[in-house]
Design a protein around this motif. Sequence first.
Motif, PDB file in Angstrom:
ATOM      1  N   ALA A  42       0.855  -1.089  -0.140  1.00  4.92           N
ATOM      2  CA  ALA A  42       0.028   0.038  -0.033  1.00  4.92           C
ATOM      3  C   ALA A  42       0.915   1.281   0.287  1.00  4.92           C
ATOM      4  N   LYS A  43       1.924   1.094   0.870  1.00  3.85           N
ATOM      5  CA  LYS A  43       2.764   2.580   0.940  1.00  3.85           C
ATOM      6  C   LYS A  43       3.498   2.623  -0.555  1.00  3.85           C
ATOM      7  N   CYS A  44       3.706   1.603  -1.347  1.00  5.95           N
ATOM      8  CA  CYS A  44       4.018   1.579  -2.608  1.00  5.95           C
ATOM      9  C   CYS A  44       3.391   2.177  -3.459  1.00  5.95           C
ATOM     10  N   GLY A  45       1.942   2.215  -3.247  1.00  6.42           N
ATOM     11  CA  GLY A  45       1.078   2.944  -4.218  1.00  6.42           C
ATOM     12  C   GLY A  45       0.257   1.986  -4.956  1.00  6.42           C
ATOM     13  N   VAL A  46       0.488   0.651  -4.886  1.00  7.88           N
ATOM     14  CA  VAL A  46      -0.285  -0.311  -5.605  1.00  7.88           C
ATOM     15  C   VAL A  46      -1.782  -0.352  -5.607  1.00  7.88           C
ATOM     16  N   HIS A  47      -2.536  -0.700  -6.718  1.00  5.72           N
ATOM     17  CA  HIS A  47      -4.052  -0.805  -6.382  1.00  5.72           C
ATOM     18  C   HIS A  47      -4.583  -1.813  -5.906  1.00  5.72           C
ATOM     19  N   ALA A  48      -3.921  -2.984  -5.780  1.00  7.09           N
ATOM     20  CA  ALA A  48      -4.455  -4.091  -5.297  1.00  7.09           C
ATOM     21  C   ALA A  48      -3.393  -5.147  -5.100  1.00  7.09           C
ATOM     22  N   LEU A  49      -3.703  -6.000  -4.199  1.00  9.65           N
ATOM     23  CA  LEU A  49      -2.883  -6.956  -3.486  1.00  9.65           C
ATOM     24  C   LEU A  49      -3.497  -8.594  -3.759  1.00  9.65           C
ATOM     25  N   LYS A  50      -2.890  -9.416  -4.316  1.00 10.40           N
ATOM     26  CA  LYS A  50      -3.528 -10.913  -4.645  1.00 10.40           C
ATOM     27  C   LYS A  50      -2.847 -11.904  -3.734  1.00 10.40           C
ATOM     28  N   LEU A  51      -3.748 -12.905  -3.457  1.00 13.13           N
ATOM     29  CA  LEU A  51      -3.347 -14.010  -2.919  1.00 13.13           C
ATOM     30  C   LEU A  51      -3.467 -15.122  -3.725  1.00 13.13           C
ATOM     31  N   GLN A  52      -3.058 -16.458  -3.325  1.00  9.80           N
ATOM     32  CA  GLN A  52      -3.531 -17.519  -3.974  1.00  9.80           C
ATOM     33  C   GLN A  52      -4.264 -18.460  -2.927  1.00  9.80           C
ATOM     34  N   THR A  53      -5.269 -19.126  -3.439  1.00 11.07           N
ATOM     35  CA  THR A  53      -6.297 -19.882  -2.402  1.00 11.07           C
ATOM     36  C   THR A  53      -6.040 -21.230  -2.834  1.00 11.07           C
ATOM     37  N   TYR A  54      -5.221 -22.059  -2.151  1.00 12.84           N
ATOM     38  CA  TYR A  54      -5.482 -23.630  -2.409  1.00 12.84           C
ATOM     39  C   TYR A  54      -4.569 -24.258  -1.027  1.00 12.84           C
ATOM     40  N   THR A  55      -4.742 -25.535  -1.254  1.00 15.16           N
ATOM     41  CA  THR A  55      -3.906 -26.378  -0.295  1.00 15.16           C
ATOM     42  C   THR A  55      -3.092 -27.334  -1.078  1.00 15.16           C
ATOM     43  N   ALA A  56      -2.278 -28.200  -0.327  1.00 17.95           N
ATOM     44  CA  ALA A  56      -1.147 -28.944  -0.956  1.00 17.95           C
ATOM     45  C   ALA A  56      -2.556 -30.102  -1.827  1.00 17.95           C
ATOM     46  N   ASP A  57      -3.650 -30.560  -1.066  1.00 20.71           N
ATOM     47  CA  ASP A  57      -4.267 -31.554  -1.295  1.00 20.71           C
ATOM     48  C   ASP A  57      -5.260 -31.105  -2.622  1.00 20.71           C
ATOM     49  N   THR A  58      -5.505 -29.756  -2.718  1.00 22.37           N
ATOM     50  CA  THR A  58      -6.405 -29.366  -3.801  1.00 22.37           C
ATOM     51  C   THR A  58      -5.552 -29.129  -5.007  1.00 22.37           C
ATOM     52  N   MET A  59      -4.145 -29.355  -4.868  1.00 21.69           N
ATOM     53  CA  MET A  59      -3.112 -28.972  -6.116  1.00 21.69           C
ATOM     54  C   MET A  59      -2.803 -30.270  -6.636  1.00 21.69           C
ATOM     55  N   THR A  60      -2.579 -31.125  -5.894  1.00 20.53           N
ATOM     56  CA  THR A  60      -1.553 -32.375  -6.299  1.00 20.53           C
ATOM     57  C   THR A  60      -1.631 -33.539  -5.347  1.00 20.53           C
ATOM     58  N   LEU A  61      -1.174 -34.601  -5.390  1.00 24.23           N
ATOM     59  CA  LEU A  61      -1.084 -35.852  -4.932  1.00 24.23           C
ATOM     60  C   LEU A  61       0.154 -35.867  -3.895  1.00 24.23           C
ATOM     61  N   ASP A  62       0.016 -36.651  -2.695  1.00 16.19           N
ATOM     62  CA  ASP A  62       1.212 -36.540  -1.839  1.00 16.19           C
ATOM     63  C   ASP A  62       1.989 -37.688  -1.965  1.00 16.19           C
ATOM     64  N   LEU A  63       2.882 -37.430  -3.172  1.00 18.48           N
ATOM     65  CA  LEU A  63       3.833 -38.423  -3.659  1.00 18.48           C
ATOM     66  C   LEU A  63       5.101 -37.612  -4.009  1.00 18.48           C
ATOM     67  N   ASP A  64       6.131 -38.247  -3.834  1.00 17.72           N
ATOM     68  CA  ASP A  64       7.313 -37.613  -3.838  1.00 17.72           C
ATOM     69  C   ASP A  64       8.433 -38.585  -4.979  1.00 17.72           C
ATOM     70  N   LYS A  65       7.877 -38.942  -6.272  1.00 17.02           N
ATOM     71  CA  LYS A  65       8.435 -39.658  -7.202  1.00 17.02           C
ATOM     72  C   LYS A  65       8.015 -39.411  -8.513  1.00 17.02           C
ATOM     73  N   GLY A  66       8.579 -39.879  -9.633  1.00 14.17           N
ATOM     74  CA  GLY A  66       8.131 -39.596 -10.849  1.00 14.17           C
ATOM     75  C   GLY A  66       7.836 -37.898 -11.001  1.00 14.17           C
ATOM     76  N   GLU A  67       6.639 -37.877 -11.943  1.00 16.91           N
ATOM     77  CA  GLU A  67       6.285 -36.596 -12.471  1.00 16.91           C
ATOM     78  C   GLU A  67       5.823 -35.722 -11.065  1.00 16.91           C
ATOM     79  N   PHE A  68       5.740 -36.358  -9.847  1.00 16.01           N
ATOM     80  CA  PHE A  68       5.348 -35.442  -8.869  1.00 16.01           C
ATOM     81  C   PHE A  68       6.635 -34.867  -7.983  1.00 16.01           C
ATOM     82  N   PHE A  69       7.726 -35.218  -8.560  1.00 18.37           N
ATOM     83  CA  PHE A  69       8.940 -34.733  -7.753  1.00 18.37           C
ATOM     84  C   PHE A  69       9.608 -33.873  -8.833  1.00 18.37           C
TER      85      PHE A  69
END
Length: 350
Positions: A42-69
């Motif tokens: 706000a001090k910089c003079g921007v007009h808006a601030l944006k967040l991102q709304t998700y959880t890890a579970d709504t984004m992907t699967l809890d895997l750490d191999k292959g295309e998930f890594f």
Amino acid sequence: MKTIQLQGQQLGTNSPPLIVAEMSGNHNQSLNRALEIVEAAAKCGVHALKLQTYTADTMTLDLDKGEFFISDPKSLWSGHSLYELYQQAYTPWEWHEPIFKRCQELDIIGFSTPFDETAVDFLESLDVPCYKIASFENTDLPLIRKVASTGKPLIISMGMASIAALDETVRTAREAGCQDLILLKCTSTYPASPENTNLMTIPHLRELFDVQVGLSDHTLGIGAAVASVALGATFIEKHFTLSRADGGVDAAFSMEPYEMKQLVEETERAWQALGQISYGATAAEQKSLVFRRSLYVAENIKAGEILTPQNIRRIRPGYGLAPKYYDLVLGKTAKQDLAKGTPLSWDVLL
């Protein structure tokens, strides 16, 4: 081109570009830091601030191999699974309300990017004024239908989208009820290089879809964003952090406060400089016309004497005849005595 209202802010060519600070994961899992980011933006003079709304579970699967890594050594996030990355970067949903409240107190727009339908429902419960669709979700037509059905302005980043895919996305949004649509040129690399930014796409996008167009910019610095204004960008989004040295998932390509302030100021200057098609002296330039060159007597001339290159010169200021008459007056005769420094006029010549 239709002007869009975003919570009291006008988005269109008749207003300075709307500047959005993207917080993303730069809060580093601290609500206090998140609120400090809002205040700094706000001090910089921007007009808006944006967040991102998700959880890890709504984004992907809890895997750490292959295309998930992520194993690409060139990636900022190499060595992490997608799930781990999103766990680290997500903004806790219970933080959204206090963050948006702080935005409201500081008179800037607070909104977010939802990544699935549950996020849209949650954001609707907070009555956000608009929505953003990220580049990686611009082909998720069910999500776009859900967001468009709210009837609120919709901003879509077009990173990686072909014209055919983008046409499908735009038609889906409009058919689902979106009346106010903004498309953002975006290069989905982090950071992006100027060579891959292709800003000339901005006016082409506007012509193709008859919408307001902007830039979601991942390049370093402000050059690309300022240049985009000259091509018609009315909305500019840049990632924002308090300090890159503090680290975080997006810190490497995020702007610090002094840079964001500079972006706000320089994009507004760029917008002001566009003006309109104009030739000849502007009202502000009228007083400068006297500093043009004109014809002056360079040596004392007696009545009956011939004008020569020695006694007539093209010099500043501009109170004499225009330089284009120089060849015409040479060889003419002085009607009266002319003192050195006299601006030449037709009435003193025979």
